[in-house]
Design a protein around this motif. Structure first.
Motif, PDB file in Angstrom:
ATOM      1  N   UNK A 128      35.726 -21.662  25.154  1.00 47.18           N
ATOM      2  CA  UNK A 128      34.468 -21.838  25.847  1.00 47.18           C
ATOM      3  C   UNK A 128      33.257 -21.340  25.092  1.00 47.18           C
ATOM      4  N   UNK A 129      33.460 -20.764  23.911  1.00 53.94           N
ATOM      5  CA  UNK A 129      32.327 -20.329  23.091  1.00 53.94           C
ATOM      6  C   UNK A 129      31.638 -21.552  22.501  1.00 53.94           C
ATOM      7  N   UNK A 130      30.347 -21.421  22.234  1.00 53.02           N
ATOM      8  CA  UNK A 130      29.595 -22.546  21.695  1.00 53.02           C
ATOM      9  C   UNK A 130      29.225 -22.280  20.239  1.00 53.02           C
ATOM     10  N   UNK A 131      29.302 -23.338  19.431  1.00 51.91           N
ATOM     11  CA  UNK A 131      29.040 -23.249  17.999  1.00 51.91           C
ATOM     12  C   UNK A 131      27.781 -24.032  17.653  1.00 51.91           C
ATOM     13  N   UNK A 132      27.071 -23.515  16.642  1.00 57.11           N
ATOM     14  CA  UNK A 132      25.869 -24.185  16.150  1.00 57.11           C
ATOM     15  C   UNK A 132      25.979 -24.335  14.640  1.00 57.11           C
ATOM     16  N   UNK A 133      25.852 -25.553  14.161  1.00 52.11           N
ATOM     17  CA  UNK A 133      25.815 -25.804  12.733  1.00 52.11           C
ATOM     18  C   UNK A 133      24.381 -26.019  12.297  1.00 52.11           C
ATOM     19  N   UNK A 134      23.986 -25.402  11.201  1.00 56.71           N
ATOM     20  CA  UNK A 134      22.583 -25.453  10.774  1.00 56.71           C
ATOM     21  C   UNK A 134      22.386 -26.265   9.496  1.00 56.71           C
ATOM     22  N   UNK A 135      21.132 -26.374   9.114  1.00 58.17           N
ATOM     23  CA  UNK A 135      20.764 -27.094   7.904  1.00 58.17           C
ATOM     24  C   UNK A 135      21.298 -26.375   6.665  1.00 58.17           C
ATOM     25  N   UNK A 136      20.878 -25.125   6.442  1.00 64.20           N
ATOM     26  CA  UNK A 136      21.364 -24.371   5.270  1.00 64.20           C
ATOM     27  C   UNK A 136      21.687 -22.916   5.603  1.00 64.20           C
ATOM     28  N   UNK A 137      21.746 -22.554   6.873  1.00 64.62           N
ATOM     29  CA  UNK A 137      22.029 -21.165   7.257  1.00 64.62           C
ATOM     30  C   UNK A 137      23.440 -21.000   7.799  1.00 64.62           C
ATOM     31  N   UNK A 138      24.354 -21.889   7.428  1.00 67.60           N
ATOM     32  CA  UNK A 138      25.733 -21.747   7.845  1.00 67.60           C
ATOM     33  C   UNK A 138      25.974 -22.146   9.290  1.00 67.60           C
ATOM     34  N   UNK A 139      26.945 -21.495   9.920  1.00 70.09           N
ATOM     35  CA  UNK A 139      27.324 -21.801  11.297  1.00 70.09           C
ATOM     36  C   UNK A 139      27.384 -20.519  12.124  1.00 70.09           C
ATOM     37  N   UNK A 140      27.150 -20.681  13.430  1.00 68.07           N
ATOM     38  CA  UNK A 140      27.170 -19.554  14.359  1.00 68.07           C
ATOM     39  C   UNK A 140      28.111 -19.875  15.521  1.00 68.07           C
ATOM     40  N   UNK A 141      28.824 -18.840  15.970  1.00 66.67           N
ATOM     41  CA  UNK A 141      29.628 -18.935  17.198  1.00 66.67           C
ATOM     42  C   UNK A 141      29.062 -17.935  18.202  1.00 66.67           C
ATOM     43  N   UNK A 142      28.742 -18.416  19.406  1.00 66.79           N
ATOM     44  CA  UNK A 142      28.155 -17.569  20.443  1.00 66.79           C
ATOM     45  C   UNK A 142      29.082 -17.555  21.648  1.00 66.79           C
ATOM     46  N   UNK A 143      29.519 -16.346  22.062  1.00 69.83           N
ATOM     47  CA  UNK A 143      30.472 -16.234  23.172  1.00 69.83           C
ATOM     48  C   UNK A 143      29.816 -15.790  24.475  1.00 69.83           C
ATOM     49  N   UNK A 144      28.491 -15.787  24.519  1.00 70.83           N
ATOM     50  CA  UNK A 144      27.771 -15.351  25.702  1.00 70.83           C
ATOM     51  C   UNK A 144      27.227 -13.947  25.566  1.00 70.83           C
ATOM     52  N   UNK A 145      27.760 -13.196  24.586  1.00 65.61           N
ATOM     53  CA  UNK A 145      27.304 -11.821  24.347  1.00 65.61           C
ATOM     54  C   UNK A 145      26.940 -11.593  22.890  1.00 65.61           C
ATOM     55  N   UNK A 146      27.777 -12.098  21.987  1.00 61.35           N
ATOM     56  CA  UNK A 146      27.596 -11.830  20.562  1.00 61.35           C
ATOM     57  C   UNK A 146      27.653 -13.104  19.727  1.00 61.35           C
ATOM     58  N   UNK A 147      27.041 -13.007  18.549  1.00 58.07           N
ATOM     59  CA  UNK A 147      27.074 -14.090  17.574  1.00 58.07           C
ATOM     60  C   UNK A 147      28.020 -13.721  16.438  1.00 58.07           C
ATOM     61  N   UNK A 148      28.838 -14.665  16.023  1.00 57.38           N
ATOM     62  CA  UNK A 148      29.636 -14.532  14.813  1.00 57.38           C
ATOM     63  C   UNK A 148      29.075 -15.526  13.813  1.00 57.38           C
ATOM     64  N   UNK A 149      28.637 -15.015  12.665  1.00 62.86           N
ATOM     65  CA  UNK A 149      27.980 -15.867  11.676  1.00 62.86           C
ATOM     66  C   UNK A 149      28.929 -16.217  10.543  1.00 62.86           C
ATOM     67  N   UNK A 150      28.977 -17.501  10.199  1.00 62.71           N
ATOM     68  CA  UNK A 150      29.762 -17.992   9.075  1.00 62.71           C
ATOM     69  C   UNK A 150      28.792 -18.311   7.947  1.00 62.71           C
ATOM     70  N   UNK A 151      28.684 -17.396   7.010  1.00 64.44           N
ATOM     71  CA  UNK A 151      27.741 -17.546   5.906  1.00 64.44           C
ATOM     72  C   UNK A 151      28.456 -17.780   4.593  1.00 64.44           C
TER      73      UNK A 151
END
Length: 361
Positions: free
Chosen positions: A195-218
């Motif tokens: 149920x976590x939501x992911x965001x893919x960006x232009x050049x800043x990698x990807x983010x996973x948001x679980x409602x409380x914290x962000x996990x960054x894929x750099x």
């Protein structure tokens, strides 16, 4: 004076009074040919590229410049700016739990409640909040702005910034000042099995948001490439083995809280088919997971690929020798997969191939 003459005079006075009163009332313009919502139909199949099937099994088709079509039981309803759309260029179609349809256009996001169209209010960024609820809808407006819709208003959100240069990644644009905003433009939005939501960006990698914290894929492959190209993270897929595919065919990723400080591990990609092995840009711009857990990926001008948990294979599309540029992929309520192209309309899964789809009256 006779009663007959008296009645004639009285009637004349009433007529003149009515004429005088009518001259004082505001004039109401009545269109010569009133048009009911969605009545005009003008189908340009080559412009169709967005597919959505709602909870009542009606199909909605979005076009590049010809509005939206609703198709059900051999009936077509066509919505354009003539009917109240703010733009005929459609970016996405979604539905909330109440059955309202949300039409994302190049000029704003509108709700269709079955009777009328209304434009959704945007909350100022300073008043917007990060949350993650099951009923939230998310929009990226083709990378220009990230919105979370809470059922009432659109929250304008910004991803947390990172020191991209320190991680071997790159800003986008001529200078860091110009590039900072573009680097975080959101291209891909997907949810995972938890149920976590992911965001893919232009050049800043990807983010996973679980409602409380962000996990960054750099990672460097998720940013500007060595030759200056910026493919972007346009789709995030989770395979049946628990690995995440972040829009590239170089590596796959696995969440691991024990892996400090990253919080994830990176693994080698599966063996590539010959069609891709010599490609110098191994990226996919869209994808999905089917009802059997297989991954499907569109590679723009390099075709369609399927990963069954073991191997990656190229799929057949009946193109009639036309070069196809694949831009969207969608799974409908029955599990059938649809493909949207840049200039050649829609293709629908039929058995082991994909055939051209024509919307006709």
């Amino acid at each position: 004076m006779s009663q007959k003459i008296h009645n004639v005079i009285l009637l004349s006075c009433l007529v003149w009074l009515m004429i005088w009163l009518s001259s004082k009332l505001p004039k109401i313009e009545i269109p010569a040919e009133p048009v009911a919502l969605g009545n005009q139909i003008n189908i340009e199949n080559t412009q169709l590229k967005i597919v959505f099937q709602d909870s009542k099994d009606a199909y909605w088709f979005g076009s590049t410049s010809n509005g939206v079509f609703r198709y059900t039981n051999d009936t077509i309803i066509h919505f354009t700016t003539h009917d109240g759309l703010v733009s005929n260029r459609i970016s996405s179609l979604q539905e909330d739990t109440k059955g309202n349809i949300y039409i994302e256009t190049s000029e704003g996001i509108q709700k269709y409640d079955g009777n009328k169209l209304s434009t959704i209010e945007v909350l100022a960024a300073s008043e917007s909040t990060w949350e993650l609820n099951e009923t939230d809808l998310w929009f990226n407006c083709n990378g220009s702005v990230l919105y979370r819709y809470d059922g009432k208003v659109l929250h304008e959100l910004q991803l947390p910034t990172k020191d991209l240069q320190a991680f071997g990644m790159s800003y986008s644009g001529n200078t860091p000042q110009n590039a900072t905003n573009r680097a975080y433009d959101v291209y891909g939005i997907n949810k995972d099995s938890e149920g976590a939501i992911w965001f893919g960006t232009n050049t800043a990698g990807a983010y996973r948001y679980d409602g409380s914290n962000f996990l960054w894929f750099g990672e460097k492959e998720l940013s500007t490439l060595t030759d200056g190209r910026e493919p972007g993270v346009r789709a995030i897929l989770e395979d049946k083995n628990g690995y995440f595919w972040l829009s590239n065919l170089y590596h796959i990723y696995q969440i691991d809280s024990k892996e400090v400080p990253k919080g994830y591990t990176k693994h080698a990609m599966v063996k590539l088919p010959q069609e891709l092995a010599n490609n110098d840009l191994l990226y996919f711009n869209g994808g999905l997971r089917d009802t059997d857990g297989n991954l499907w990926m569109i590679c723009y001008d390099d075709g369609l690929y399927k990963y069954d948990g073991i191997k990656l294979t190229k799929q057949t599309i009946n193109t009639e020798n036309k070069p196809l540029l694949l831009v969207t992929i969608y799974k409908d309520n029955s599990g059938t997969i649809w493909l949207g192209t840049q200039h050649n309309g829609l293709y629908k899964q039929t058995g082991n191939s994909f055939e051209k789809f024509e919307l006709t009256q």
